[in-house]
Each structure stands twice: as structure tokens, then as C-alpha cells.
Design an enzyme around this catalytic site. Structure first.
Site, PDB file in Angstrom:
ATOM      1  N   HIS A 195     -23.383 -22.197 -32.080  1.00  0.00           N
ATOM      2  CA  HIS A 195     -24.186 -22.528 -30.894  1.00  0.00           C
ATOM      3  C   HIS A 195     -23.520 -22.019 -29.622  1.00  0.00           C
ATOM      4  O   HIS A 195     -22.330 -21.707 -29.615  1.00  0.00           O
ATOM      5  CB  HIS A 195     -24.444 -24.039 -30.766  1.00  0.00           C
ATOM      6  CG  HIS A 195     -23.213 -24.886 -30.627  1.00  0.00           C
ATOM      7  ND1 HIS A 195     -22.576 -25.441 -31.714  1.00  0.00           N
ATOM      8  CD2 HIS A 195     -22.511 -25.285 -29.546  1.00  0.00           C
ATOM      9  CE1 HIS A 195     -21.540 -26.151 -31.295  1.00  0.00           C
ATOM     10  NE2 HIS A 195     -21.468 -26.071 -29.972  1.00  0.00           N
ATOM     11  N   GLU A 202     -15.129 -23.162 -29.374  1.00  0.00           N
ATOM     12  CA  GLU A 202     -15.132 -24.269 -30.331  1.00  0.00           C
ATOM     13  C   GLU A 202     -15.203 -23.661 -31.723  1.00  0.00           C
ATOM     14  O   GLU A 202     -15.947 -22.710 -31.949  1.00  0.00           O
ATOM     15  CB  GLU A 202     -16.374 -25.150 -30.072  1.00  0.00           C
ATOM     16  CG  GLU A 202     -16.500 -26.315 -31.032  1.00  0.00           C
ATOM     17  CD  GLU A 202     -17.725 -27.193 -30.739  1.00  0.00           C
ATOM     18  OE1 GLU A 202     -18.654 -26.736 -30.041  1.00  0.00           O
ATOM     19  OE2 GLU A 202     -17.739 -28.343 -31.225  1.00  0.00           O
ATOM     20  N   HIS A 232     -19.201 -23.394 -23.401  1.00  0.00           N
ATOM     21  CA  HIS A 232     -18.416 -22.877 -24.529  1.00  0.00           C
ATOM     22  C   HIS A 232     -19.333 -22.230 -25.561  1.00  0.00           C
ATOM     23  O   HIS A 232     -20.549 -22.406 -25.522  1.00  0.00           O
ATOM     24  CB  HIS A 232     -17.569 -23.981 -25.185  1.00  0.00           C
ATOM     25  CG  HIS A 232     -18.346 -25.069 -25.856  1.00  0.00           C
ATOM     26  ND1 HIS A 232     -18.687 -26.250 -25.236  1.00  0.00           N
ATOM     27  CD2 HIS A 232     -18.856 -25.168 -27.117  1.00  0.00           C
ATOM     28  CE1 HIS A 232     -19.350 -27.022 -26.083  1.00  0.00           C
ATOM     29  NE2 HIS A 232     -19.472 -26.393 -27.229  1.00  0.00           N
TER      30      HIS A 232
END
Ligand code: CO
Length: 134
Positions: free
Chosen positions: A7, A130, A79
Site C-alpha cells: 500500500h 514499511e 510511507h
């Protein structure tokens, strides 16, 4: 080591307005807001055919999103998340290359119920990364 893009997370100053824009203006499939107290955020997931977008809004005191929004009052990309098969093996490889893991360095359970880690943006061309074990 890294796999698919899981994502892209966007910090937003108005969660309802941003969710409505994705739903109405962009015609995306938008979920309901979810509180994640462990991460200090409320999240809205947007399902796209090839990935997800996460809209992030501060939750509680000292949310990590709050300082980001202070610097970026109209919001911005916060992020990106890459998938890995084995998060501890990924961490070991990254640390051996000098990359810094944020926080305690131990994986936390992320928004999708899977272990996640964050890598220092200064080690990755200014981008907070991440990693999520899938
Ligand atoms: Co994320």
C-alpha cells in the site's frame, strides 16, 4: 527481498473529506474508518485492483501523523509498504547493510493483522518504508 507493493499511505487533515473524494471523485472502493490505537492513527482503506491506499489521520496524543501534518498541512504521502516473506530475515539483512529499523526494532502487528516494521527514511532517500510480512 522485497515483494509486491502492499500500500501507499497518505496522511490527510480531513479523513471524511479525503475518503469522500476517493469514493466520489475518483470512484474507488473505500472502506470504513478503523482506529488503530497501537499506531496512533485512524485508517481508511481504499482497495485498488493492484494495491491499496491507506488514508491516515491522527488518533490520540502524540500521534506520529500529527508532526507530519504540522509540516504538511494539506496532507501528503507518508510511507510506502512493501511485502516480505519473512520479516525477521528481512530485518537481519537490512541491519547487516546498515539500515535502521524504527522504534523498538521488534515487529508490531499492523493494520492488516500482520507483523510490520518501519525503516528510517534517511536511509531510503527520504521515504519512510514499511515492511509487512504476508
Ligand atoms: Co502502512
Amino acid at each position: 527481498m522485497i515483494g509486491r507493493l502492499n500500500h501507499v499511505a497518505i496522511a490527510v487533515p480531513d479523513l471524511q473529506a479525503a475518503a469522500a473524494q476517493y469514493e466520489t471523485t475518483l470512484g474507488a472502493k473505500v472502506g470504513l474508518p478503523q482506529d488503530e490505537p497501537d499506531h496512533g492513527v485512524t485508517v481508511v482503506f481504499i482497495e485498488l485492483p493492484n494495491t491499496k491506499i491507506e488514508l491516515l489521520f491522527p488518533l490520540g496524543e502524540g500521534s506520529p501523523i500529527e508532526t507530519f501534518l504540522d509540516k504538511n498541512p494539506s496532507g501528503g504521502i507518508h510511507h510506502i509498504c512493501y511485502e516480505v516473506d519473512d520479516i525477521l530475515a528481512a530485518r537481519a539483512q537490512l541491519q547487516s547493510q546498515g539500515a535502521r529499523v524504527l522504534g523498538s526494532g521488534e515487529p508490531k502487528i499492523g493494520a492488516h493483522g500482520k507483523p510490520v516494521l518501519f525503516l528510517h527514511p534517511k536511509d531510503f532517500t527520504g521515504c519512510l518504508i514499511e515492511l509487512e510480512q504476508v
